[in-house]
Design an enzyme around this catalytic site. Structure first.
Site, mmCIF file in Angstrom:
data_model
loop_
_atom_site.group_PDB
_atom_site.id
_atom_site.type_symbol
_atom_site.label_atom_id
_atom_site.label_comp_id
_atom_site.label_asym_id
_atom_site.label_seq_id
_atom_site.Cartn_x
_atom_site.Cartn_y
_atom_site.Cartn_z
ATOM 1 N N VAL A 17 0.825 -1.205 0.000
ATOM 2 C CA VAL A 17 0.000 0.000 0.000
ATOM 3 C C VAL A 17 0.859 1.256 0.000
ATOM 4 C CG1 VAL A 17 -1.895 -1.117 1.208
ATOM 5 C CG2 VAL A 17 -0.202 0.113 2.517
ATOM 6 N N MET A 67 6.657 -1.572 -7.930
ATOM 7 C CA MET A 67 5.913 -0.339 -8.155
ATOM 8 C C MET A 67 5.884 0.500 -6.885
ATOM 9 S SD MET A 67 4.356 1.684 -10.165
ATOM 10 C CE MET A 67 4.066 0.708 -11.610
ATOM 11 N N LYS A 68 5.720 -0.143 -5.745
ATOM 12 C CA LYS A 68 5.721 0.576 -4.463
ATOM 13 C C LYS A 68 7.064 1.272 -4.247
ATOM 14 C CE LYS A 68 5.014 0.898 0.231
ATOM 15 N NZ LYS A 68 4.511 2.147 0.665
ATOM 16 N N LEU A 69 8.156 0.609 -4.582
ATOM 17 C CA LEU A 69 9.478 1.228 -4.450
ATOM 18 C C LEU A 69 9.610 2.444 -5.357
ATOM 19 C CD1 LEU A 69 11.719 -1.961 -4.249
ATOM 20 C CD2 LEU A 69 11.159 -0.383 -2.386
ATOM 21 N N ASN A 72 7.658 5.246 -3.747
ATOM 22 C CA ASN A 72 8.423 5.781 -2.615
ATOM 23 C C ASN A 72 9.571 6.667 -3.097
ATOM 24 O OD1 ASN A 72 6.747 4.430 -0.871
ATOM 25 N ND2 ASN A 72 8.253 2.908 -0.259
#
Length: 81
Positions: A17, A67-69, A72
């Site tokens: 998330v 994708m989360k990285l 971020n």
């Protein structure tokens, strides 16, 4: 982990998330999901109840984490400017 779940006849979806405590409290999280598409589709209503946006990143487990990285990294870059 996904491989072990599959070996035992289960299905697996990762769902990292984007969002912190306030978005979580307001149901405004963003879910990035990858894995078994049928399982993802069956969980969309539950994800929608907790978040404002859900994206399916494909069937390759790990794609959503990547994708989360990226998210971020972009957010961190914006904060640094």
């Amino acid at each position: 982990l996904a491989e072990r779940v599959h070996e035992r006849g289960g299905s697996f979806v990762e769902a990292p998330v984007s969002g912190s405590k306030a978005p979580a409290a307001n149901g405004a999280l963003i879910f990035m999901c990858a894995g078994d598409e049928e399982t993802f589709r069956s969980a969309e209503a539950e994800l929608a109840a907790m978040g404002k946006f859900t994206v399916f990143c494909g069937t390759t487990v790990g794609a959503a984490s990547k994708m989360k990285l990226v998210v971020n990294l972009v957010m961190g870059t914006q904060l640094a400017v």
